[in-house]
Design a protein around this motif. Structure first.
Motif, short mmCIF file in Angstrom:
data_model
loop_
_atom_site.label_atom_id
_atom_site.label_comp_id
_atom_site.label_asym_id
_atom_site.label_seq_id
_atom_site.Cartn_x
_atom_site.Cartn_y
_atom_site.Cartn_z
N ILE A 194 44.72 20.86 39.22
CA ILE A 194 44.91 22.23 38.76
C ILE A 194 46.40 22.48 38.53
N TRP A 195 46.70 23.12 37.42
CA TRP A 195 48.04 23.63 37.17
C TRP A 195 48.06 25.05 37.75
N VAL A 196 48.54 25.17 38.96
CA VAL A 196 48.43 26.42 39.70
C VAL A 196 49.10 27.58 38.98
N GLU A 197 50.30 27.36 38.52
CA GLU A 197 51.07 28.45 37.90
C GLU A 197 50.34 29.05 36.71
N ARG A 198 49.71 28.21 35.90
CA ARG A 198 49.06 28.70 34.68
C ARG A 198 47.61 29.12 34.90
N ASP A 199 46.91 28.48 35.85
CA ASP A 199 45.45 28.62 35.87
C ASP A 199 44.87 29.39 37.05
N LEU A 200 45.51 29.36 38.20
CA LEU A 200 44.90 30.05 39.34
C LEU A 200 44.82 31.55 39.09
N GLY A 201 45.89 32.13 38.58
CA GLY A 201 45.90 33.57 38.34
C GLY A 201 44.78 34.02 37.43
N GLN A 202 44.54 33.26 36.36
CA GLN A 202 43.49 33.69 35.45
C GLN A 202 42.10 33.52 36.06
N CYS A 203 41.94 32.59 37.00
CA CYS A 203 40.66 32.46 37.71
C CYS A 203 40.40 33.68 38.58
N VAL A 204 41.41 34.11 39.32
CA VAL A 204 41.27 35.28 40.18
C VAL A 204 41.00 36.52 39.33
N LEU A 205 41.74 36.68 38.26
CA LEU A 205 41.55 37.82 37.37
C LEU A 205 40.12 37.85 36.82
N ALA A 206 39.60 36.70 36.43
CA ALA A 206 38.24 36.64 35.88
C ALA A 206 37.21 37.11 36.89
N LEU A 207 37.37 36.72 38.16
CA LEU A 207 36.43 37.15 39.19
C LEU A 207 36.52 38.65 39.42
N LEU A 208 37.73 39.18 39.42
CA LEU A 208 37.92 40.62 39.63
C LEU A 208 37.31 41.43 38.49
N LYS A 209 37.37 40.91 37.29
CA LYS A 209 36.86 41.66 36.13
C LYS A 209 35.35 41.54 35.96
N ASN A 210 34.73 40.63 36.72
CA ASN A 210 33.29 40.40 36.53
C ASN A 210 32.43 40.64 37.77
N TYR A 211 33.06 40.92 38.92
CA TYR A 211 32.26 40.96 40.15
C TYR A 211 31.27 42.12 40.19
N LYS A 212 31.52 43.19 39.44
CA LYS A 212 30.62 44.33 39.46
C LYS A 212 29.33 44.09 38.66
N ASP A 213 29.35 43.08 37.83
CA ASP A 213 28.19 42.73 37.00
C ASP A 213 27.28 41.80 37.80
N ASP A 214 26.14 42.32 38.21
CA ASP A 214 25.22 41.51 39.03
C ASP A 214 24.79 40.23 38.32
N SER A 215 24.69 40.29 37.01
CA SER A 215 24.24 39.12 36.26
C SER A 215 25.29 38.01 36.23
N ALA A 216 26.55 38.35 36.58
CA ALA A 216 27.62 37.35 36.58
C ALA A 216 27.58 36.48 37.82
N HIS A 217 26.92 36.95 38.87
CA HIS A 217 26.75 36.17 40.11
C HIS A 217 28.09 35.71 40.67
#
Length: 307
Positions: A194-217
């Motif tokens: 993993i390229w932490v600087e470039r990729d970890l942040g966008q992974c966390v952001l993706a989870l935050l933007k999708n956690y309210k959607d039950d279908s996203a699991h």
């Protein structure tokens, strides 16, 4: 509309700073960067970029509660090798992780994203039982599952930044080529990067933007924050193309540091993650995460230093 605050621990470190910057770039959430010293140069730089900066200490539960107050989300990470934490013994990260979970539960956090690693002792059936900076984090996974806090786990890979941070790429005596040396690793064994600087942040952001959607699991699930799976031999070839000099992978001798040697021994023998794990994680890709390749890392980061 009130701000959607996200408290980010380890904000001045490699992982936390990646998260803070991703949140700032996106703009949906307001990052609250937590550090032990709000006056440090790194903390002040984050403040200048637009993050709220607060002080907190993983051994001071009251400070954790204060840092999380009013936050919708939390990114939690611990550092086993920080001298203050290392002095607390082999289970320090598990204790700190539990402090974070308990504080987040009390603060009514809606999503707690935990940075984790596999349990080497369990996965190796007890053969590699001294990789504390892995197993401590995995113990917190279990604590989350047994609790009531809404969570998602990100399982990281081997940091590409280790290449230069630990001087793993070194010139040969005549400076005509380089050697990429990793202890106790077979040339053909796969590694998870993993390229932490470039990729970890966008992974966390993706989870935050999708956690309210039950279908996203998202809630209660573990995701793989890994951009690529390849052998170190193939990674050496990517570096070679970037720097314009021959690069040879070398399986180095044991370091003499039990935990490090067991870590690489585990990864070499059992694999960082099970062989059937799909990399990159298609669930994160569906959320819009675009992982960077080892080739891109070599071109953008290693070329300017080693070419």
């Amino acid at each position: 509309m009130s701000a959607r605050n996200v408290t980010v621990f380890g904000a001045t470190g490699k992982q936390g700073s990646s998260v803070v910057r991703a949140l700032l770039d996106d703009g949906t959430f307001t990052p609250r960067a937590v550090t032990r010293n709000a006056n440090s140069e790194k903390a002040q730089k984050l403040k200048q970029l637009g993050a709220e900066v607060v002080e907190g200490d993983l051994w001071d539960v009251a400070s954790l509660k204060n840092a999380m107050k009013g936050s919708e989300g939390v990114f939690g990470v611990t550092d086993y090798y920080d001298p203050k934490n290392l002095a607390q013994g082999e289970t320090s990260e598990t204790l700190m992780g539990k402090h974070l979970v308990d504080a987040a539960t009390e603060a009514d956090v809606k999503l707690f994203v935990w940075s984790s690693l596999p349990n080497c002792a369990k996965a190796s059936y007890g053969k590699y039982s001294n990789v504390y900076h892995f197993d401590n984090k995995a113990n917190v996974d279990d604590y989350l599952r047994d609790g009531v806090l809404p969570y998602a786990i990100l399982r990281l890979g081997w940091f590409l930044e280790n290449t230069q941070n630990f001087n793993l790429l070194t010139p040969t005596p005549d400076s005509s080529s380089y050697e990429l040396t990793i202890p106790k690793f077979d040339p053909k064994s796969p590694q998870y990067f993993i390229w932490v600087e470039r990729d970890l942040g966008q992974c966390v952001l993706a989870l935050l933007k999708n956690y309210k959607d039950d279908s996203a699991h998202v809630l209660g699930e573990a995701f793989y924050a890994v951009g690529e799976r390849m052998s170190y031999t193939d990674y050496a070839k990517e570096i070679e193309k970037a720097v314009g000099k021959p690069v040879r992978f070398v399986s180095g001798a044991a370091t003499g540091m039990e935990e490090v040697d067991e870590m690489y021994g585990f990864q070499n023998e059992f694999g960082f993650y099970p062989a059937q794990t799909v990399i990159p994680d298609p669930r994160l890709e569906r959320f819009g995460v675009k992982f960077h390749s080892n080739e891109t890392f070599a071109k953008e980061e290693l070329k300017k230093r080693y070419a």
